[in-house]
Design a protein around this motif. Structure first.
Motif, PDB file in Angstrom:
ATOM      1  N   LEU A 209       0.023   8.671  -3.170  1.00 52.21           N
ATOM      2  CA  LEU A 209      -0.727   9.572  -2.284  1.00 52.21           C
ATOM      3  C   LEU A 209      -0.978   8.951  -0.915  1.00 52.21           C
ATOM      4  N   ASN A 210      -0.903   7.627  -0.828  1.00 51.18           N
ATOM      5  CA  ASN A 210      -1.039   6.984   0.489  1.00 51.18           C
ATOM      6  C   ASN A 210       0.333   6.629   1.072  1.00 51.18           C
ATOM      7  N   GLY A 211       1.374   7.178   0.484  1.00 48.92           N
ATOM      8  CA  GLY A 211       2.720   6.960   1.016  1.00 48.92           C
ATOM      9  C   GLY A 211       3.359   5.675   0.558  1.00 48.92           C
ATOM     10  N   HIS A 212       2.814   5.052  -0.481  1.00 48.12           N
ATOM     11  CA  HIS A 212       3.416   3.788  -0.905  1.00 48.12           C
ATOM     12  C   HIS A 212       4.685   3.987  -1.714  1.00 48.12           C
ATOM     13  N   LEU A 213       5.551   2.984  -1.644  1.00 46.21           N
ATOM     14  CA  LEU A 213       6.731   2.875  -2.508  1.00 46.21           C
ATOM     15  C   LEU A 213       6.430   1.733  -3.463  1.00 46.21           C
ATOM     16  N   GLY A 214       6.700   1.924  -4.768  1.00 48.12           N
ATOM     17  CA  GLY A 214       6.281   0.906  -5.723  1.00 48.12           C
ATOM     18  C   GLY A 214       4.782   0.762  -5.590  1.00 48.12           C
ATOM     19  N   PHE A 215       4.336  -0.463  -5.362  1.00 44.88           N
ATOM     20  CA  PHE A 215       2.916  -0.665  -5.033  1.00 44.88           C
ATOM     21  C   PHE A 215       2.800  -1.319  -3.658  1.00 44.88           C
ATOM     22  N   ASN A 216       3.683  -0.937  -2.754  1.00 47.48           N
ATOM     23  CA  ASN A 216       3.606  -1.460  -1.393  1.00 47.48           C
ATOM     24  C   ASN A 216       2.567  -0.667  -0.621  1.00 47.48           C
ATOM     25  N   GLU A 217       1.390  -1.205  -0.610  1.00 45.28           N
ATOM     26  CA  GLU A 217       0.247  -0.524  -0.029  1.00 45.28           C
ATOM     27  C   GLU A 217       0.276  -0.615   1.502  1.00 45.28           C
ATOM     28  N   PRO A 218      -0.579   0.195   2.177  1.00 44.68           N
ATOM     29  CA  PRO A 218      -0.598   0.155   3.642  1.00 44.68           C
ATOM     30  C   PRO A 218      -0.631  -1.278   4.184  1.00 44.68           C
ATOM     31  N   LEU A 219       0.149  -1.481   5.211  1.00 44.27           N
ATOM     32  CA  LEU A 219       0.334  -2.767   5.902  1.00 44.27           C
ATOM     33  C   LEU A 219       1.329  -3.690   5.210  1.00 44.27           C
ATOM     34  N   SER A 220       2.029  -3.196   4.202  1.00 49.43           N
ATOM     35  CA  SER A 220       3.102  -3.998   3.609  1.00 49.43           C
ATOM     36  C   SER A 220       4.236  -4.094   4.629  1.00 49.43           C
ATOM     37  N   ALA A 221       4.688  -5.311   4.881  1.00 52.39           N
ATOM     38  CA  ALA A 221       5.756  -5.501   5.871  1.00 52.39           C
ATOM     39  C   ALA A 221       7.049  -4.864   5.372  1.00 52.39           C
ATOM     40  N   PHE A 222       7.816  -4.314   6.306  1.00 51.87           N
ATOM     41  CA  PHE A 222       9.093  -3.709   5.933  1.00 51.87           C
ATOM     42  C   PHE A 222      10.058  -4.750   5.376  1.00 51.87           C
ATOM     43  N   ARG A 223       9.818  -6.017   5.667  1.00 53.98           N
ATOM     44  CA  ARG A 223      10.697  -7.069   5.141  1.00 53.98           C
ATOM     45  C   ARG A 223      10.078  -7.767   3.928  1.00 53.98           C
ATOM     46  N   SER A 224       9.020  -7.201   3.384  1.00 50.73           N
ATOM     47  CA  SER A 224       8.335  -7.876   2.270  1.00 50.73           C
ATOM     48  C   SER A 224       9.224  -7.925   1.029  1.00 50.73           C
ATOM     49  N   ARG A 225       8.962  -8.952   0.212  1.00 49.60           N
ATOM     50  CA  ARG A 225       9.716  -9.155  -1.032  1.00 49.60           C
ATOM     51  C   ARG A 225       8.771  -8.965  -2.214  1.00 49.60           C
ATOM     52  N   THR A 226       9.289  -9.140  -3.417  1.00 47.90           N
ATOM     53  CA  THR A 226       8.467  -9.022  -4.618  1.00 47.90           C
ATOM     54  C   THR A 226       7.285  -9.986  -4.530  1.00 47.90           C
ATOM     55  N   ARG A 227       6.097  -9.456  -4.781  1.00 46.01           N
ATOM     56  CA  ARG A 227       4.897 -10.274  -4.578  1.00 46.01           C
ATOM     57  C   ARG A 227       3.687  -9.640  -5.265  1.00 46.01           C
ATOM     58  N   VAL A 228       2.582 -10.377  -5.237  1.00 42.78           N
ATOM     59  CA  VAL A 228       1.314  -9.838  -5.733  1.00 42.78           C
ATOM     60  C   VAL A 228       0.715  -8.958  -4.633  1.00 42.78           C
ATOM     61  N   GLN A 229       0.262  -7.776  -5.019  1.00 40.00           N
ATOM     62  CA  GLN A 229      -0.293  -6.843  -4.048  1.00 40.00           C
ATOM     63  C   GLN A 229      -1.677  -6.385  -4.521  1.00 40.00           C
ATOM     64  N   THR A 230      -2.644  -6.418  -3.622  1.00 40.42           N
ATOM     65  CA  THR A 230      -3.963  -5.849  -3.933  1.00 40.42           C
ATOM     66  C   THR A 230      -3.875  -4.332  -3.801  1.00 40.42           C
ATOM     67  N   LEU A 231      -4.353  -3.623  -4.812  1.00 40.83           N
ATOM     68  CA  LEU A 231      -4.239  -2.162  -4.790  1.00 40.83           C
ATOM     69  C   LEU A 231      -5.353  -1.540  -3.948  1.00 40.83           C
ATOM     70  N   SER A 232      -5.000  -0.500  -3.211  1.00 39.19           N
ATOM     71  CA  SER A 232      -5.987   0.201  -2.384  1.00 39.19           C
ATOM     72  C   SER A 232      -6.849   1.114  -3.272  1.00 39.19           C
TER      73      SER A 232
END
Ligand code: GLP
Length: 279
Positions: free
Chosen positions: A135-158
């Motif tokens: 609903l916030n436009g994420h792909l996978g769990f790439n939350e707002p401010l995820s870099a377009f070049r980001s790799r697999t990583r730990v993400q804090t959920l919004s």
């Protein structure tokens, strides 16, 4: 980017299952990138039906899921491991050794992420990445401010994401605060991307993702940079698009109609790949 608009959610799911089946028929050891979420259930149901009724063969297929919650074991009914097992893997003949999700229970989460990327690379990358949209436009769990070049990583959920997924947990407080997710950069490296969105509640984000400016605040906008991306929508999810008519006119010349019920695998496998240069 290509946008396909179908009259209802069932047809839209069919329009996603269809190219997956055809890609698999054309490359039995296809490397599939897979997504979870309610939207995907109809796609998996269709693929399971094609396996059971028409012999669609997953025996050599390799699968990598986008994400998993931190702290949930594979046998936890709220985990994505469990979802995939129940909704898809148990229904087809995929080799369990070829199914992969990041391990949210790993002692060393950073190392788990690095190893997940290595495993994808060792399989020569993802041929076809299936995606939903949050609903916030994420792909996978790439939350707002995820870099377009980001790799697999730990993400804090919004909080938006935790609220969206809360109904799938016994209580809202049990939604994990962190997840492991493929990065936007990981997703963009897939040779082809196929995103499915249905329902009115996705309409605003879908319009921003497709027609809005690129922004790390809405990671799905990164798909505008992908050279072979198809977005499949039902009418409701497409309802906020400005260029709706243009997309509908354009698609008809490129994209085959989905197979009609009952007219499955033989036509699925006999058709050519949908778009030049795609899997
Ligand atoms: C979760 C997943 C996403 C998925 C989203 C959409 O957040 N991590 O990969 O796209 O849910 O879920 P739904 O299809 O239930 O709307």
């Amino acid at each position: 980017m290509e946008v396909i608009i179908q009259s209802n959610a069932e047809m839209a799911a069919r329009m996603v299952a269809d190219p997956i089946a055809r890609a698999l028929a054309g490359k039995p050891d296809l490397v599939l990138g897979l997504a979870t979420g309610c939207t995907m259930e109809a796609v998996y149901d269709q693929l399971v039906r094609w396996h059971q009724e028409a012999g669609l063969d997953f025996s050599r297929c390799r699968a990598f899921n986008l994400d998993e919650y931190v702290g949930l074991a594979a046998n936890d009914p709220c985990s994505y491991h469990y979802f995939m097992q129940q909704r898809f893997f148990d229904g087809v003949n995929i080799d369990p050794r070829n199914t992969h999700l990041p391990d949210g229970m790993a002692d060393d989460l950073e190392a788990e992420c690095v190893n997940y990327e290595k495993l994808i690379a060792a399989n020569d990358g993802i041929d076809l990445q299936v995606l939903g949209i949050g609903l916030n436009g994420h792909l996978g769990f790439n939350e707002p401010l995820s870099a377009f070049r980001s790799r697999t990583r730990v993400q804090t959920l919004s909080w938006v994401t935790r609220a969206q997924n809360a109904p799938l947990f016994p209580s809202p407080g049990q939604v994990p605060r962190h997840a492991l997710t493929m990065g936007v950069g990981t997703i963009l490296e897939a040779r082809r991307c196929l995103l499915l969105a249905t329902g009115l509640e996705k309409a605003d984000m879908v319009a921003k993702a497709i027609e809005g400016p690129l922004t790390a605040m809405i990671t799905a906008t990164a798909l505008q940079l992908h050279p072979a991306c198809t977005i499949v929508l039902d009418k409701e999810a497409a309802s906020s698009l400005k260029e709706n008519d243009h997309y509908q006119r354009n698609v008809s010349t490129h994209y085959a109609a989905p197979n009609l019920p009952g007219n499955h695998l033989s036509s699925v496998t006999s058709q050519k790949p949908l778009l030049a240069g795609q899997v």
